[in-house]
Design a protein around this motif. Structure first.
Motif, short mmCIF file in Angstrom:
data_model
loop_
_atom_site.label_atom_id
_atom_site.label_comp_id
_atom_site.label_asym_id
_atom_site.label_seq_id
_atom_site.Cartn_x
_atom_site.Cartn_y
_atom_site.Cartn_z
N ALA A 96 -6.91 120.86 -0.12
CA ALA A 96 -6.83 119.91 0.98
C ALA A 96 -7.15 118.48 0.53
N SER A 97 -7.79 118.33 -0.61
CA SER A 97 -8.08 117.00 -1.15
C SER A 97 -6.80 116.19 -1.35
N HIS A 98 -5.68 116.89 -1.55
CA HIS A 98 -4.40 116.19 -1.71
C HIS A 98 -4.05 115.40 -0.45
N ALA A 99 -4.39 115.93 0.71
CA ALA A 99 -4.11 115.24 1.97
C ALA A 99 -5.21 114.23 2.31
N ILE A 100 -6.36 114.37 1.67
CA ILE A 100 -7.46 113.44 1.90
C ILE A 100 -7.24 112.13 1.16
N ALA A 101 -6.64 112.21 -0.04
CA ALA A 101 -6.49 111.03 -0.90
C ALA A 101 -5.86 109.84 -0.19
N PRO A 102 -4.72 110.00 0.50
CA PRO A 102 -4.14 108.82 1.16
C PRO A 102 -4.99 108.29 2.32
N ALA A 103 -5.95 109.09 2.77
CA ALA A 103 -6.83 108.67 3.87
C ALA A 103 -7.98 107.81 3.37
N ILE A 104 -8.33 107.92 2.10
CA ILE A 104 -9.54 107.23 1.61
C ILE A 104 -9.27 106.23 0.49
N THR A 112 2.25 110.16 -1.25
CA THR A 112 1.94 111.57 -1.00
C THR A 112 3.06 112.29 -0.27
N LEU A 113 3.69 111.62 0.68
CA LEU A 113 4.66 112.28 1.55
C LEU A 113 6.10 112.19 1.06
N THR A 114 6.40 111.25 0.17
CA THR A 114 7.80 111.09 -0.24
C THR A 114 8.07 111.41 -1.71
N GLU A 115 7.04 111.36 -2.56
CA GLU A 115 7.28 111.57 -3.99
C GLU A 115 6.87 112.94 -4.49
N GLY A 296 4.48 130.57 2.20
CA GLY A 296 5.40 130.17 3.27
C GLY A 296 6.56 129.40 2.67
N THR A 297 7.33 128.76 3.49
CA THR A 297 8.48 128.00 3.01
C THR A 297 8.04 126.65 2.48
N PRO A 298 8.87 126.02 1.63
CA PRO A 298 8.56 124.66 1.19
C PRO A 298 8.42 123.70 2.37
N GLU A 299 9.29 123.86 3.36
CA GLU A 299 9.25 122.99 4.53
C GLU A 299 7.94 123.14 5.32
N ALA A 300 7.47 124.38 5.42
CA ALA A 300 6.22 124.62 6.15
C ALA A 300 5.04 123.96 5.42
N PHE A 301 5.04 124.01 4.09
CA PHE A 301 3.94 123.39 3.35
C PHE A 301 4.01 121.87 3.45
N ASP A 302 5.22 121.30 3.39
CA ASP A 302 5.36 119.86 3.58
C ASP A 302 4.82 119.45 4.95
N ARG A 303 5.11 120.25 5.96
CA ARG A 303 4.65 119.96 7.31
C ARG A 303 3.12 120.02 7.40
N ASP A 307 0.68 116.92 8.52
CA ASP A 307 -0.27 117.06 9.63
C ASP A 307 -1.70 116.81 9.18
N GLU A 308 -2.04 117.31 7.99
CA GLU A 308 -3.41 117.14 7.49
C GLU A 308 -3.69 115.69 7.12
N VAL A 309 -2.70 114.99 6.57
CA VAL A 309 -2.88 113.56 6.27
C VAL A 309 -3.20 112.80 7.55
N ALA A 310 -2.47 113.09 8.62
CA ALA A 310 -2.70 112.40 9.89
C ALA A 310 -4.09 112.71 10.44
N LEU A 311 -4.48 114.00 10.42
CA LEU A 311 -5.78 114.40 10.94
C LEU A 311 -6.93 113.81 10.14
N LEU A 312 -6.85 113.94 8.81
CA LEU A 312 -7.95 113.51 7.95
C LEU A 312 -8.08 112.00 7.89
#
Length: 324
Positions: A96-104, A112-115, A296-303, A307-312
């Protein structure tokens, strides 16, 4: 006999046709694959990656190597994968730290979301709030009472500013309405070791990394961050039981690669890894250390990452958490 020969020729022609039409996954993998991890060994990204790497090596007859590139909250490894050749031979195992990085971080060497694109989520693990035996705090209610009686005089550790453990403890602090001081360390082992030594009063750690210490009595299990108890630590109450309903932070893990990698290669990796995570032996090994396989699917993990980037990001702003 002739029917079998004809069928064999058809398969050869189909494979040749795929190569002729430029199917990038037809001959993949043709060389060793690297899985980069942005943290030191022992955590969920490392455990899941090693099981997957071993089985991929066996099934594909190609070496799959796990490499650790710790530093800057995992962003060094992530940047390396984002800039790697888009051929599917450089992967990234994250938490989950991957989604935290753009938040801090005010600026990252990648987007994080496009590359970076998901291959699959690999697993998840519950957090456990643990306390120092020397502190004489035996429950969540006692911890909250002690913190409110001594504002700013209780300390909680984490594996670093902006780490998953930091956010899990910060969410607890916010929900409990207490004033406690954050003390960051360089990794899980140090953060947990300080609680065991009694210099820090509490922390939040993924169950996979603390179950043995709780069972040995080196730290006190105060609550599992979930509505129900966990079979790995059945004696530890759930957060709902302990008096903190709704506290359920989750440590999740997954694999990504450069978003420029051809989709057929990502799909091939996803299919194989999904099969591996469904193998009874792999499932048994992961659940034994508190990790629930969750492909799960690649799309589900991207989603999930979006969502976690927005929340965190909301959590980071509310708690004024910054890495730079």
């Amino acid at each position: 006999m002739y029917a079998r020969i004809a069928a064999g020729l058809l398969i050869v022609m189909m494979c040749s046709g795929a190569r002729a039409q430029g199917d990038p996954a037809a001959d993949y993998p043709a060389k060793p694959i690297r899985i980069l991890i942005g943290f030191t060994p022992g955590g969920g990204p490392d455990i899941t990656a090693r099981h997957i790497a071993q089985r991929l090596s066996e099934l594909w007859k190609q070496q799959v190597v796990v490499e650790h590139r710790p530093g800057a909250g995992g962003t060094i490894a992530a940047g390396t994968v984002a800039r790697a050749a888009p051929d599917g031979y450089t992967l990234l195992s994250v938490s989950a730290s991957h989604a935290i990085a753009p938040a801090i971080y005010s600026k990252l060497p990648y987007d994080t979301l496009t590359e970076l694109s998901g291959i699959t989520q690999t697993g998840s693990s519950k957090y456990v709030l643990v306390g120092a035996p020397a502190a004489g705090i035996g429950s969540i209610r006692e911890l909250i009472a002690a913190a409110k009686a001594k504002p700013g005089r209780l300390y909680f550790s984490s594996a670093g500013v902006g780490s998953g453990t930091h956010f899990a403890a910060e969410i607890f602090r916010s929900m409990a309405g207490i004033d406690a001081v954050h003390v960051p360390f360089k990794g899980l082992s140090e953060a947990l070791g300080e609680v065991m030594a009694g210099r820090i009063q509490f922390t939040a750690i993924p169950i996979a990394n603390v179950a043995n210490q709780v069972k040995a009595g080196k730290v006190l299990g105060l609550a599992v961050g979930a509505p129900q108890r966990d079979a790995l630590l059945p004696e530890v109450p759930s957060a709902d039981e302990a008096g903190l309903p709704g506290y359920k932070p989750e440590a999740w893990y997954g694999l990504l690669t450069s978003s420029s990698v051809p989709r057929p290669i990502i799909a091939k990796l996803n299919r194989e890894i999904t099969r591996i995570l469904a193998e009874p032996e792999v499932q048994q090994r992961l659940t034994a250390v508190g990790i629930e396989p969750r492909p799960g699917t690649p799309e589900a993990f991207d989603r999930l990452v979006r969502d976690e980037v927005a929340l965190l990001t909301k959590v980071a702003r509310a708690a004024n958490i910054k890495a730079d």
